[in-house]
Design a protein around this motif. Structure first.
Motif, PDB file in Angstrom:
ATOM      1  N   VAL A   1      -7.275   5.125 -37.810  1.00  0.00           N
ATOM      2  CA  VAL A   1      -7.052   6.331 -37.002  1.00  0.00           C
ATOM      3  C   VAL A   1      -7.924   7.457 -37.546  1.00  0.00           C
ATOM      4  O   VAL A   1      -8.350   7.431 -38.702  1.00  0.00           O
ATOM      5  N   SER A   2      -8.182   8.458 -36.707  1.00  0.00           N
ATOM      6  CA  SER A   2      -8.964   9.613 -37.154  1.00  0.00           C
ATOM      7  C   SER A   2      -8.132  10.554 -38.013  1.00  0.00           C
ATOM      8  O   SER A   2      -8.652  11.227 -38.904  1.00  0.00           O
ATOM      9  N   GLY A   3      -6.842  10.614 -37.702  1.00  0.00           N
ATOM     10  CA  GLY A   3      -6.003  11.518 -38.477  1.00  0.00           C
ATOM     11  C   GLY A   3      -4.554  11.478 -38.031  1.00  0.00           C
ATOM     12  O   GLY A   3      -4.222  10.904 -36.988  1.00  0.00           O
TER      13      GLY A   3
ATOM     14  N   LEU B   1      -1.597   9.003 -46.345  1.00  0.00           N
ATOM     15  CA  LEU B   1      -1.966   8.387 -47.621  1.00  0.00           C
ATOM     16  C   LEU B   1      -1.848   6.866 -47.574  1.00  0.00           C
ATOM     17  O   LEU B   1      -2.670   6.141 -48.139  1.00  0.00           O
ATOM     18  N   MET B   2      -0.831   6.365 -46.873  1.00  0.00           N
ATOM     19  CA  MET B   2      -0.599   4.924 -46.851  1.00  0.00           C
ATOM     20  C   MET B   2      -1.552   4.189 -45.919  1.00  0.00           C
ATOM     21  O   MET B   2      -1.633   2.963 -45.965  1.00  0.00           O
ATOM     22  N   MET B   3      -2.290   4.922 -45.070  1.00  0.00           N
ATOM     23  CA  MET B   3      -3.320   4.279 -44.245  1.00  0.00           C
ATOM     24  C   MET B   3      -4.489   3.788 -45.106  1.00  0.00           C
ATOM     25  O   MET B   3      -5.278   2.948 -44.678  1.00  0.00           O
TER      26      MET B   3
ATOM     27  N   ALA C   1      -7.937   9.029 -51.250  1.00  0.00           N
ATOM     28  CA  ALA C   1      -7.655  10.052 -50.243  1.00  0.00           C
ATOM     29  C   ALA C   1      -7.143   9.378 -48.977  1.00  0.00           C
ATOM     30  O   ALA C   1      -7.580   8.270 -48.631  1.00  0.00           O
ATOM     31  N   GLY C   2      -6.206  10.005 -48.299  1.00  0.00           N
ATOM     32  CA  GLY C   2      -5.703   9.463 -47.038  1.00  0.00           C
ATOM     33  C   GLY C   2      -6.640   9.778 -45.892  1.00  0.00           C
ATOM     34  O   GLY C   2      -7.729  10.331 -46.096  1.00  0.00           O
ATOM     35  N   VAL C   3      -6.227   9.449 -44.677  1.00  0.00           N
ATOM     36  CA  VAL C   3      -6.978   9.892 -43.509  1.00  0.00           C
ATOM     37  C   VAL C   3      -6.710  11.385 -43.319  1.00  0.00           C
ATOM     38  O   VAL C   3      -5.786  11.945 -43.908  1.00  0.00           O
ATOM     39  N   TYR C   4      -7.524  12.025 -42.493  1.00  0.00           N
ATOM     40  CA  TYR C   4      -7.371  13.452 -42.213  1.00  0.00           C
ATOM     41  C   TYR C   4      -5.939  13.756 -41.795  1.00  0.00           C
ATOM     42  O   TYR C   4      -5.312  12.992 -41.061  1.00  0.00           O
TER      43      TYR C   4
END
Length: 358
Positions: free
Chosen positions: A90-92, A110-112, A130-133
């Motif tokens: 996903v983008s965010g 964070l878990m992505m 780092a997680g996604v946005y």
């Protein structure tokens, strides 16, 4: 001497109607076809007017977040698995709601990108990627979740956040219009989370001028709203939103104390929501925070708020032991409140007696 070098939110937009800029803010953060996922508080589930304002594009999706219980590690893992199965990436993740929804957005982001279960990351500085946005948009104010470096989760063994430099939001949108419809009782409980953690920070052993500057301003704003007026106004929304922000900043460089340490045990065992749990505990903490509790009780009376009593009546010895285990595990909170020798002062007997009074 080594000073903590802490991560803050990257971007902040503040003002009435700022939510309308969300599409423009997110546009440069989109990665190809990968969608933005909007976590929306279940409070808005049937509010079609509000949901229509969420700027969906392409495969974007709204996920209604169940806030019946405070965030659980199992719920975080489930949402991560569902999003991964449906979209791959996903983008965010955009969290729109109260502290629980914002914490869910931070945790799932964070878990992505981090393997395993979110329960593996409950603690300090365990997150490695780092997680996604992620963006946070509070629709109720007080918790400070919009600025904190933690995401408070109830796991199989403990209630503890994913505290890390990767946890803070990349963007927050502070729009006072969004908090104007919060019911008075709920608004009070959540606002008191801010007031209480300011009292804990300002009387704690970790206090420094950075924390004090933000904490005093946040506490002053809470007192302006809840001690010196009984009617609510649009200006009250603006003050409370900034109190929440400043209060969150205050504890970024210090710590909370007894009320939070004890309420975590209530939450773990009984599922007590964070704001009301802090109020239930703080109501009985004159021995630790005499001035703060006097002001708190005046606010309760002025705004005709009911603080639940007797919630631990009838609990078993095993129940009390579990609550004490959870509470005693929060060493930094106790050290901030009572100093390095806190274990000599807060014995299990004393803590048990405190829980029995609630």
């Amino acid at each position: 001497m080594s000073f903590r070098n802490f991560k803050m939110v990257d971007y902040v937009v503040y003002g009435r109607g700022a939510f309308n800029q969300l599409d423009e803010i997110l546009a440069p953060r989109r990665k190809g076809e990968a969608p933005m996922i909007f976590f929306v508080d279940q409070y808005f589930e049937h509010n079609s007017t509000f949901l229509a304002r969420v700027p969906l594009r392409g495969k974007d999706k709204v996920v209604i977040i169940d806030v019946t219980h405070e965030p659980k590690t199992t719920y975080v893992d489930q949402l991560r698995d569902e999003l991964t199965a449906e979209f791959g990436t996903v983008s965010g993740i955009i969290g729109i709601g109260g502290g629980s929804v914002m914490d869910m957005a931070k945790a799932v982001s964070l878990m992505m990108t981090n393997p395993g279960s979110s329960a593996d990351y409950q603690g300090w500085d365990l997150v490695k990627q780092a997680g996604v946005y992620k963006a946070g948009i509070p629709t109720i104010s007080g918790t400070g979740a919009e600025v904190s470096r933690t995401t408070v989760l109830t796991g199989p063994v403990r209630k503890l956040g994913m505290n890390s430099d990767f946890t803070p939001f990349d963007q927050i949108v502070l729009d006072p219009e969004l908090i104007s419809t919060v019911p008075a009782q709920q608004r009070f409980y959540t606002a008191m989370d801010c007031f209480i953690h300011c009292v804990e920070s300002l009387t704690g052993t970790y206090l420094n001028t950075f924390s004090q500057s933000y904490g005093e301003k946040a506490q002053d704003l809470c007192e302006e709203i809840f001690l010196h007026q009984s009617a609510w106004s649009p200006e009250s929304d603006e003050k409370l939103m900034m109190a929440s922000y400043a209060g969150g900043m205050s504890i970024a460089y210090s710590q909370v104390g007894v009320a939070h340490a004890v309420s975590y045990g209530l939450s773990y065992l009984l599922g007590t929501k964070h704001g009301i749990g802090n109020c239930i505990v703080f109501d009985k903490l004159e021995e630790f925070y005499p001035e703060g509790v006097v002001k708190f009780k005046k606010m309760v009376d002025l705004h005709r708020i009911e603080i639940p009593q007797g919630i631990t009546k009838g609990l078993s010895d095993a129940d009390f032991e579990k609550m004490m285990d959870v509470s005693m595990g929060l060493a930094p909170l106790w050290e901030n409140a009572l100093g390095k020798n806190w274990q000599e002062q807060m014995t299990r007997e004393r803590l048990r007696a405190l829980y029995e009074r609630l």
